[in-house]
Design an enzyme around this catalytic site. Structure first.
Site, PDB file in Angstrom:
ATOM      1  N   LYS A  13      40.597  37.966  41.063  1.00 26.66           N
ATOM      2  CA  LYS A  13      39.441  38.870  40.454  1.00 26.66           C
ATOM      3  C   LYS A  13      39.480  39.270  39.095  1.00 26.66           C
ATOM      4  O   LYS A  13      38.532  39.276  38.277  1.00 26.66           O
ATOM      5  CB  LYS A  13      39.543  40.368  41.361  1.00 26.66           C
ATOM      6  CG  LYS A  13      39.424  40.281  42.783  1.00 26.66           C
ATOM      7  CD  LYS A  13      39.594  41.339  43.568  1.00 26.66           C
ATOM      8  CE  LYS A  13      41.027  42.173  43.194  1.00 26.66           C
ATOM      9  NZ  LYS A  13      42.195  41.488  43.888  1.00 26.66           N
ATOM     10  N   ARG A  88      37.949  49.694  47.252  1.00 25.08           N
ATOM     11  CA  ARG A  88      38.884  49.254  47.976  1.00 25.08           C
ATOM     12  C   ARG A  88      38.956  49.864  49.347  1.00 25.08           C
ATOM     13  O   ARG A  88      39.755  49.271  50.086  1.00 25.08           O
ATOM     14  CB  ARG A  88      40.122  49.346  47.318  1.00 25.08           C
ATOM     15  CG  ARG A  88      40.682  48.183  46.788  1.00 25.08           C
ATOM     16  CD  ARG A  88      41.943  48.732  46.135  1.00 25.08           C
ATOM     17  NE  ARG A  88      42.926  47.639  45.988  1.00 25.08           N
ATOM     18  CZ  ARG A  88      42.986  47.033  44.811  1.00 25.08           C
ATOM     19  NH1 ARG A  88      42.510  47.249  43.745  1.00 25.08           N
ATOM     20  NH2 ARG A  88      43.948  46.068  44.749  1.00 25.08           N
ATOM     21  N   ARG A 127      52.692  34.731  38.146  1.00 28.48           N
ATOM     22  CA  ARG A 127      51.711  35.495  37.073  1.00 28.48           C
ATOM     23  C   ARG A 127      52.502  36.236  36.145  1.00 28.48           C
ATOM     24  O   ARG A 127      53.278  36.826  36.408  1.00 28.48           O
ATOM     25  CB  ARG A 127      50.836  36.628  37.734  1.00 28.48           C
ATOM     26  CG  ARG A 127      50.099  37.563  37.127  1.00 28.48           C
ATOM     27  CD  ARG A 127      49.033  38.357  37.614  1.00 28.48           C
ATOM     28  NE  ARG A 127      49.455  39.321  38.648  1.00 28.48           N
ATOM     29  CZ  ARG A 127      48.458  40.017  39.322  1.00 28.48           C
ATOM     30  NH1 ARG A 127      47.460  39.837  39.237  1.00 28.48           N
ATOM     31  NH2 ARG A 127      49.098  40.591  40.292  1.00 28.48           N
ATOM     32  N   ARG A 160      54.475  41.790  36.750  1.00 25.30           N
ATOM     33  CA  ARG A 160      54.229  43.063  37.256  1.00 25.30           C
ATOM     34  C   ARG A 160      55.263  43.563  38.114  1.00 25.30           C
ATOM     35  O   ARG A 160      55.405  42.713  39.074  1.00 25.30           O
ATOM     36  CB  ARG A 160      52.752  43.167  37.854  1.00 25.30           C
ATOM     37  CG  ARG A 160      51.623  43.571  36.847  1.00 25.30           C
ATOM     38  CD  ARG A 160      50.443  43.277  37.337  1.00 25.30           C
ATOM     39  NE  ARG A 160      50.036  43.703  38.749  1.00 25.30           N
ATOM     40  CZ  ARG A 160      49.098  43.766  39.184  1.00 25.30           C
ATOM     41  NH1 ARG A 160      47.857  43.378  38.457  1.00 25.30           N
ATOM     42  NH2 ARG A 160      48.699  44.133  40.494  1.00 25.30           N
ATOM     43  N   ARG A 171      50.956  44.607  50.079  1.00 21.61           N
ATOM     44  CA  ARG A 171      49.436  44.623  49.416  1.00 21.61           C
ATOM     45  C   ARG A 171      48.498  44.001  50.335  1.00 21.61           C
ATOM     46  O   ARG A 171      47.319  44.155  50.614  1.00 21.61           O
ATOM     47  CB  ARG A 171      49.484  43.948  47.807  1.00 21.61           C
ATOM     48  CG  ARG A 171      50.208  45.129  47.130  1.00 21.61           C
ATOM     49  CD  ARG A 171      50.617  44.615  45.822  1.00 21.61           C
ATOM     50  NE  ARG A 171      49.638  44.006  45.009  1.00 21.61           N
ATOM     51  CZ  ARG A 171      49.596  43.366  44.091  1.00 21.61           C
ATOM     52  NH1 ARG A 171      50.905  42.468  43.572  1.00 21.61           N
ATOM     53  NH2 ARG A 171      48.560  43.014  43.370  1.00 21.61           N
TER      54      ARG A 171
HETATM   55  P1  AP5 Z   1      44.486  37.516  38.915  1.00 21.69           P
HETATM   56  O1  AP5 Z   1      43.064  37.074  38.345  1.00 21.69           O
HETATM   57  O2  AP5 Z   1      45.256  38.319  38.403  1.00 21.69           O
HETATM   58  O3  AP5 Z   1      44.176  38.031  40.609  1.00 21.69           O
HETATM   59  P2  AP5 Z   1      43.800  39.636  41.034  1.00 21.69           P
HETATM   60  O4  AP5 Z   1      42.562  39.344  42.026  1.00 21.69           O
HETATM   61  O5  AP5 Z   1      43.156  40.236  40.110  1.00 21.69           O
HETATM   62  O6  AP5 Z   1      45.053  39.988  41.609  1.00 21.69           O
HETATM   63  P3  AP5 Z   1      45.580  41.587  41.381  1.00 21.69           P
HETATM   64  O7  AP5 Z   1      47.048  41.357  41.865  1.00 21.69           O
HETATM   65  O8  AP5 Z   1      45.272  42.337  40.139  1.00 21.69           O
HETATM   66  O9  AP5 Z   1      44.902  42.387  42.489  1.00 21.69           O
HETATM   67  P4  AP5 Z   1      45.090  43.738  43.052  1.00 21.69           P
HETATM   68  O10 AP5 Z   1      43.799  43.720  43.801  1.00 21.69           O
HETATM   69  O11 AP5 Z   1      46.237  43.506  44.056  1.00 21.69           O
HETATM   70  O12 AP5 Z   1      45.533  44.495  42.101  1.00 21.69           O
HETATM   71  P5  AP5 Z   1      44.960  45.473  41.079  1.00 21.69           P
HETATM   72  O13 AP5 Z   1      45.823  45.487  39.768  1.00 21.69           O
HETATM   73  O14 AP5 Z   1      43.555  45.631  41.403  1.00 21.69           O
HETATM   74  O15 AP5 Z   1      45.015  36.202  39.381  1.00 21.69           O
HETATM   75  C1  AP5 Z   1      46.602  36.178  40.145  1.00 21.69           C
HETATM   76  C2  AP5 Z   1      47.125  34.942  39.713  1.00 21.69           C
HETATM   77  O16 AP5 Z   1      46.593  33.823  39.983  1.00 21.69           O
HETATM   78  C3  AP5 Z   1      47.463  34.798  37.907  1.00 21.69           C
HETATM   79  O17 AP5 Z   1      48.458  34.595  37.534  1.00 21.69           O
HETATM   80  C4  AP5 Z   1      46.170  33.865  37.714  1.00 21.69           C
HETATM   81  O18 AP5 Z   1      46.534  33.261  36.328  1.00 21.69           O
HETATM   82  C5  AP5 Z   1      46.193  32.817  38.861  1.00 21.69           C
HETATM   83  N1  AP5 Z   1      45.047  32.502  39.354  1.00 21.69           N
HETATM   84  C6  AP5 Z   1      43.783  33.052  39.132  1.00 21.69           C
HETATM   85  N2  AP5 Z   1      42.761  32.084  39.565  1.00 21.69           N
HETATM   86  C7  AP5 Z   1      43.306  30.991  39.882  1.00 21.69           C
HETATM   87  C8  AP5 Z   1      42.949  29.663  40.228  1.00 21.69           C
HETATM   88  N3  AP5 Z   1      41.724  29.434  40.811  1.00 21.69           N
HETATM   89  N4  AP5 Z   1      43.735  28.856  40.381  1.00 21.69           N
HETATM   90  C9  AP5 Z   1      45.306  28.961  40.316  1.00 21.69           C
HETATM   91  N5  AP5 Z   1      45.524  29.903  39.929  1.00 21.69           N
HETATM   92  C10 AP5 Z   1      44.739  30.975  39.529  1.00 21.69           C
HETATM   93  O19 AP5 Z   1      45.417  46.885  41.761  1.00 21.69           O
HETATM   94  C11 AP5 Z   1      47.097  47.149  41.638  1.00 21.69           C
HETATM   95  C12 AP5 Z   1      47.443  48.426  42.582  1.00 21.69           C
HETATM   96  O20 AP5 Z   1      46.667  49.710  42.000  1.00 21.69           O
HETATM   97  C13 AP5 Z   1      46.862  48.321  43.909  1.00 21.69           C
HETATM   98  O21 AP5 Z   1      47.965  47.865  44.965  1.00 21.69           O
HETATM   99  C14 AP5 Z   1      46.768  49.969  44.273  1.00 21.69           C
HETATM  100  O22 AP5 Z   1      48.028  50.500  44.415  1.00 21.69           O
HETATM  101  C15 AP5 Z   1      46.167  50.322  42.832  1.00 21.69           C
HETATM  102  N6  AP5 Z   1      44.802  50.366  42.868  1.00 21.69           N
HETATM  103  C16 AP5 Z   1      43.998  49.852  42.255  1.00 21.69           C
HETATM  104  N7  AP5 Z   1      42.581  49.798  42.350  1.00 21.69           N
HETATM  105  C17 AP5 Z   1      42.753  50.878  43.249  1.00 21.69           C
HETATM  106  C18 AP5 Z   1      41.549  51.558  44.386  1.00 21.69           C
HETATM  107  N8  AP5 Z   1      40.415  51.173  43.766  1.00 21.69           N
HETATM  108  N9  AP5 Z   1      41.916  52.169  45.275  1.00 21.69           N
HETATM  109  C19 AP5 Z   1      43.318  52.636  45.456  1.00 21.69           C
HETATM  110  N10 AP5 Z   1      44.246  51.808  44.725  1.00 21.69           N
HETATM  111  C20 AP5 Z   1      44.124  51.287  43.753  1.00 21.69           C
HETATM  112 MG    MG Z   2      43.782  42.309  39.099  1.00 23.60          MG
END
Ligand code: AP5
Ligand code: MG
Length: 214
Positions: A13, A88, A127, A160, A171
């Site tokens: 994402k 979410r 990552r 992270r 997660r």
């Molecule tokens: P990346 O692009 O970083 O993936 P992502 O989908 O953004 O993954 P996140 O871990 O950031 O998602 P998340 O939803 O768990 O975390 P968030 O920060 O939102 O890609 C992942 C890896 O794969 C990278 O190394 C990339 O280079 C690689 N990659 C990408 N595309 C690829 C491809 N096509 N092929 C190969 N490799 C690839 O949230 C973190 C925490 O915050 C949550 O757990 C929660 O506690 C809290 N939080 C955030 N938002 C909310 C909300 N709305 N409500 C409640 N809690 C929340």
């Molecule tokens: Mg992300």
């Protein structure tokens, strides 16, 4: 254009949202990045969010919805934005819908990046995230030009805290329980578009641009 990115943790994402934001000239709003910036700056919100994030749980809706509803009303959002990691939960989606309804607007696209759980854990362990601007790299699939240093801003790259395999498993559980129902929510509103997230980053991006007609 108002775009939502859906998908499991690690689906890509953040990677795709940044590319779309650059291409379309609209802000990329990641609730995860906002919480991590608050943790880094030692704010009260950051301290509360960290308790949940470190366990792989969702930060409560009360702490999350108001923050996003305020953010999308900022001046830089007038031509659209990309929400990454929000909504979410169904209550978050309803809060967003209510806020948009009030101003006669709606979400244009909810892009679901589909990646099976088996692929996720190996992606996460490779990552690396920038401690300053939130840019994301992968040691194999998308390495920075200089190891451990962000190409965009020169700050340090780290694994992270919530990317440890045990936390990633949590997660994923939370994703299936609380976030996956949003696929039906946005499908019912006819804005859901699913792309195959197991392809290369460039191919996923091409597929998204086709969906957006960009
Ligand atoms: P990346 O692009 O970083 O993936 P992502 O989908 O953004 O993954 P996140 O871990 O950031 O998602 P998340 O939803 O768990 O975390 P968030 O920060 O939102 O890609 C992942 C890896 O794969 C990278 O190394 C990339 O280079 C690689 N990659 C990408 N595309 C690829 C491809 N096509 N092929 C190969 N490799 C690839 O949230 C973190 C925490 O915050 C949550 O757990 C929660 O506690 C809290 N939080 C955030 N938002 C909310 C909300 N709305 N409500 C409640 N809690 C929340
Ligand atoms: Mg992300």
């Amino acid at each position: 254009m108002k775009i939502i990115m859906l998908g499991a943790p690690g689906a890509g994402k953040g990677t795709q949202a940044k590319m779309i934001a650059d291409k379309c000239g609209i802000p990329h709003i990641s609730t995860g990045d906002i919480f991590r910036a608050n943790i880094k700056n030692g704010t009260e919100l950051g301290a509360k969010a960290k308790e949940y994030m470190d366990k792989g749980l969702l930060v409560p809706d009360e702490l999350t919805c108001g923050l996003v509803v305020d953010r999308i009303q900022a001046e830089d959002c007038k031509d659209g934005y990309i929400l990454d990691g929000f909504p979410r939960t169904i209550p978050q989606a309803e809060a967003l819908e209510e806020a948009l309804n009030k101003i006669g607007q709606r979400v244009d696209f909810a892009i679901n990046i589909d990646v099976p759980d088996e692929n996720i854990i190996s992606r996460m362990s490779g990552r690396r995230a920038c401690t300053s601007c939130g840019a994301t790299y992968h040691v194999v699939f998308n390495p920075p030009k200089k190891e451990g240093i962000c190409d965009d801003c020169g700050a340090e790259l780290v694994l992270r805290d919530d990317d440890k395999p045990e936390t990633v498993k949590n997660r994923l559980r939370v994703y299936h329980d609380q976030t996956q129902p949003l696929i039906d929510f946005y499908s019912a509103r006819d804005v859901l578009r699913t792309v195959d997230g197991t392809q290369s980053m460039e191919k996923v991006f091409d597929d998204i641009l086709k969906v957006l007609g960009a």
